[in-house]
Design a protein around this motif. Sequence first.
Motif, PDB file in Angstrom:
ATOM      1  N   LEU A 188      32.629  74.886  48.541  1.00 56.81           N
ATOM      2  CA  LEU A 188      33.056  76.125  47.895  1.00 56.81           C
ATOM      3  C   LEU A 188      32.291  77.259  48.586  1.00 56.81           C
ATOM      4  N   ARG A 189      32.932  78.425  48.676  1.00 57.99           N
ATOM      5  CA  ARG A 189      32.242  79.588  49.248  1.00 57.99           C
ATOM      6  C   ARG A 189      32.005  80.589  48.128  1.00 57.99           C
ATOM      7  N   ILE A 190      30.741  80.946  47.971  1.00 60.95           N
ATOM      8  CA  ILE A 190      30.358  81.808  46.847  1.00 60.95           C
ATOM      9  C   ILE A 190      29.903  83.158  47.395  1.00 60.95           C
ATOM     10  N   THR A 191      30.623  84.211  47.043  1.00 58.72           N
ATOM     11  CA  THR A 191      30.225  85.560  47.460  1.00 58.72           C
ATOM     12  C   THR A 191      28.992  85.977  46.675  1.00 58.72           C
ATOM     13  N   ILE A 192      28.075  86.663  47.351  1.00 52.69           N
ATOM     14  CA  ILE A 192      26.895  87.180  46.659  1.00 52.69           C
ATOM     15  C   ILE A 192      27.321  88.399  45.841  1.00 52.69           C
ATOM     16  N   GLY A 193      27.046  88.334  44.547  1.00 49.04           N
ATOM     17  CA  GLY A 193      27.413  89.445  43.666  1.00 49.04           C
ATOM     18  C   GLY A 193      26.186  90.261  43.298  1.00 49.04           C
ATOM     19  N   SER A 194      26.239  90.901  42.123  1.00 48.52           N
ATOM     20  CA  SER A 194      25.068  91.629  41.626  1.00 48.52           C
ATOM     21  C   SER A 194      24.027  90.595  41.179  1.00 48.52           C
ATOM     22  N   ALA A 195      22.800  91.052  40.929  1.00 50.59           N
ATOM     23  CA  ALA A 195      21.739  90.127  40.494  1.00 50.59           C
ATOM     24  C   ALA A 195      22.179  89.368  39.245  1.00 50.59           C
ATOM     25  N   GLU A 196      22.852  90.068  38.312  1.00 47.27           N
ATOM     26  CA  GLU A 196      23.288  89.425  37.066  1.00 47.27           C
ATOM     27  C   GLU A 196      24.337  88.357  37.356  1.00 47.27           C
ATOM     28  N   GLN A 197      25.275  88.688  38.247  1.00 46.71           N
ATOM     29  CA  GLN A 197      26.332  87.728  38.570  1.00 46.71           C
ATOM     30  C   GLN A 197      25.749  86.493  39.257  1.00 46.71           C
ATOM     31  N   ASN A 198      24.797  86.721  40.153  1.00 49.95           N
ATOM     32  CA  ASN A 198      24.188  85.584  40.855  1.00 49.95           C
ATOM     33  C   ASN A 198      23.394  84.713  39.878  1.00 49.95           C
ATOM     34  N   ALA A 199      22.742  85.366  38.932  1.00 45.15           N
ATOM     35  CA  ALA A 199      21.983  84.608  37.928  1.00 45.15           C
ATOM     36  C   ALA A 199      22.953  83.764  37.099  1.00 45.15           C
ATOM     37  N   GLN A 200      24.119  84.332  36.799  1.00 49.43           N
ATOM     38  CA  GLN A 200      25.124  83.591  36.025  1.00 49.43           C
ATOM     39  C   GLN A 200      25.593  82.355  36.814  1.00 49.43           C
ATOM     40  N   VAL A 201      25.843  82.558  38.105  1.00 52.16           N
ATOM     41  CA  VAL A 201      26.265  81.438  38.953  1.00 52.16           C
ATOM     42  C   VAL A 201      25.183  80.362  38.934  1.00 52.16           C
ATOM     43  N   PHE A 202      23.952  80.794  39.118  1.00 44.02           N
ATOM     44  CA  PHE A 202      22.883  79.792  39.179  1.00 44.02           C
ATOM     45  C   PHE A 202      22.730  79.073  37.840  1.00 44.02           C
ATOM     46  N   ALA A 203      22.853  79.818  36.753  1.00 42.37           N
ATOM     47  CA  ALA A 203      22.725  79.187  35.430  1.00 42.37           C
ATOM     48  C   ALA A 203      23.804  78.111  35.270  1.00 42.37           C
ATOM     49  N   LEU A 204      25.003  78.388  35.773  1.00 40.38           N
ATOM     50  CA  LEU A 204      26.095  77.412  35.643  1.00 40.38           C
ATOM     51  C   LEU A 204      25.887  76.229  36.583  1.00 40.38           C
ATOM     52  N   LEU A 205      25.396  76.488  37.787  1.00 37.56           N
ATOM     53  CA  LEU A 205      25.239  75.404  38.758  1.00 37.56           C
ATOM     54  C   LEU A 205      23.961  74.607  38.520  1.00 37.56           C
ATOM     55  N   GLY A 206      22.967  75.269  37.953  1.00 40.42           N
ATOM     56  CA  GLY A 206      21.703  74.593  37.704  1.00 40.42           C
ATOM     57  C   GLY A 206      21.852  73.460  36.685  1.00 40.42           C
ATOM     58  N   GLN A 207      22.993  73.431  35.972  1.00 43.70           N
ATOM     59  CA  GLN A 207      23.202  72.357  34.974  1.00 43.70           C
ATOM     60  C   GLN A 207      23.564  71.041  35.648  1.00 43.70           C
ATOM     61  N   GLY A 208      23.781  71.051  36.959  1.00 44.66           N
ATOM     62  CA  GLY A 208      24.261  69.835  37.623  1.00 44.66           C
ATOM     63  C   GLY A 208      25.759  69.748  37.481  1.00 44.66           C
ATOM     64  N   ASP A 209      26.368  68.729  38.126  1.00 42.93           N
ATOM     65  CA  ASP A 209      27.825  68.698  38.144  1.00 42.93           C
ATOM     66  C   ASP A 209      28.408  67.630  37.227  1.00 42.93           C
ATOM     67  N   ALA A 210      27.559  67.025  36.397  1.00 45.18           N
ATOM     68  CA  ALA A 210      28.086  65.940  35.563  1.00 45.18           C
ATOM     69  C   ALA A 210      28.480  66.434  34.174  1.00 45.18           C
ATOM     70  N   ALA A 211      28.123  67.685  33.878  1.00 43.73           N
ATOM     71  CA  ALA A 211      28.364  68.195  32.526  1.00 43.73           C
ATOM     72  C   ALA A 211      29.852  68.272  32.215  1.00 43.73           C
ATOM     73  N   ASP A 217      19.324  85.118  49.875  1.00 49.12           N
ATOM     74  CA  ASP A 217      18.270  84.180  50.250  1.00 49.12           C
ATOM     75  C   ASP A 217      17.672  83.515  49.005  1.00 49.12           C
ATOM     76  N   ALA A 218      17.581  84.291  47.916  1.00 49.31           N
ATOM     77  CA  ALA A 218      17.043  83.718  46.672  1.00 49.31           C
ATOM     78  C   ALA A 218      18.022  82.678  46.109  1.00 49.31           C
ATOM     79  N   LEU A 219      19.312  82.988  46.117  1.00 52.86           N
ATOM     80  CA  LEU A 219      20.296  82.038  45.576  1.00 52.86           C
ATOM     81  C   LEU A 219      20.347  80.778  46.442  1.00 52.86           C
ATOM     82  N   LEU A 220      20.221  80.976  47.755  1.00 52.05           N
ATOM     83  CA  LEU A 220      20.217  79.820  48.671  1.00 52.05           C
ATOM     84  C   LEU A 220      19.074  78.862  48.319  1.00 52.05           C
ATOM     85  N   ARG A 221      17.884  79.437  48.144  1.00 53.27           N
ATOM     86  CA  ARG A 221      16.729  78.571  47.831  1.00 53.27           C
ATOM     87  C   ARG A 221      16.937  77.865  46.490  1.00 53.27           C
ATOM     88  N   ALA A 222      17.446  78.614  45.524  1.00 54.24           N
ATOM     89  CA  ALA A 222      17.635  78.027  44.192  1.00 54.24           C
ATOM     90  C   ALA A 222      18.694  76.924  44.236  1.00 54.24           C
TER      91      ALA A 222
END
Length: 371
Positions: A348-371, A291-296
């Motif tokens: 894309l379908r993203i499996t929910i991982g550990s808190a660290e893995q989800n944070a890593q996903v968000f850090a990568l996606l939070g950059q936007g898709d133009a990078a 739910d946290a990753l969804l909101r983010a």
Amino acid sequence: MSVLQALPPGSARLDPLALVREDLRDFGGYRSARSESLQGQVWLNANESPWASPADQSGAVRRYPDPQPARLRQALASLYGCEPQQLLAGRGSDEGIDLLLRAVCRPGQDAIVVTPPTFGMYAVSARLHGVRVVEAPLLDDDDGFCCDFDQLAATVENASARLVFVCSPGNPSGTLMPLDHIHALARRLEGRALVVVDEAYLEFADGASAVSLIAAQPNVVVLRTLSKAHALAAARIGSVIGDAQLIAVLQRCQAPYPLPGPCVELACRALTPSSLAITNTRARTVRHERDALLRALRAAPGVRKVYPSQANFLLVRFDRPQAVFDRLLAAGVVVRDLRAAPRLEDTLRITIGSAEQNAQVFALLGQGDAA
Ligand SMILES: Cc1ncc(COP(=O)(O)O)c(C=O)c1O
């Protein structure tokens, strides 16, 4: 002659055996050496080795395994809320899907109905068995994918389908199907079709299991698995739960020794109260993380849509899915690319991982898709 005409009048409506292939109703299957209940000390009836393998010092796997070990069946039945004779354990729910298809559908004649986007093995098993696949697509609306149950029932009736697969929570939709709708569907289809409710992800959802419907609607069959929340994907333990007579037929269609001994041991250890307590805590953690990753992600640049999810994954539409996939992969993060599926061209379908893995996903996606 229809299936129902072959049975005595009045008996067929609620009898799920009426939906089993007529030629298999009294099929005995293979009688393995382990099916005989004989007593003895010197076992020379199954052509096994008298010595343990050098790879198996304890000798635990020297003999063929019990086809349905009572303690595993009992533990699974109490976990899922049914009687042991209503449950067949097998090699993942994949085997359950295959057994149902083979026991119920006549190759070259019958059809199944699926609700795309959905789990691909229903159609794969049907194709391998020579059974037609008819689609009743989920509707994609603002709240996510949902099922038009009237249209689904009509599709089953029009196709004279013998099986309809309802995946709840759905993969990849993430949608939980309302139990009262499933109940009404089964009532409308009684005597015509089995309603198979695949609950592979139910541990991550807020809803109750369709197992509670079986007493009133014996044409409901439920699939469960230890592969997801219970973290035993490689042990390949799944369950089919349904009317006891139907389960007995499925068992006769199953391979003689479906459950490897070491996998049964692992499963029994995973079903002790202390293991189950850990599993439940982790399932709660996954929901919270999801739910946290969804909101983010909903606020992240380049994200078109994040579907609500009652499972352990998120289905996400991106402006530039290839760029996102590549960026994640370059960082070593592998997600499921669903773009080949109709209506999922940007997902894309993203499996929910550990808190660290989800944070890593968000850090990568939070950059936007133009990078
Ligand atoms: C909806 C659904 N059903 C069944 C399965 C198969 O599970 P099992 O490992 O029990 O064969 C999967 C696997 O991904 C799934 O997503």
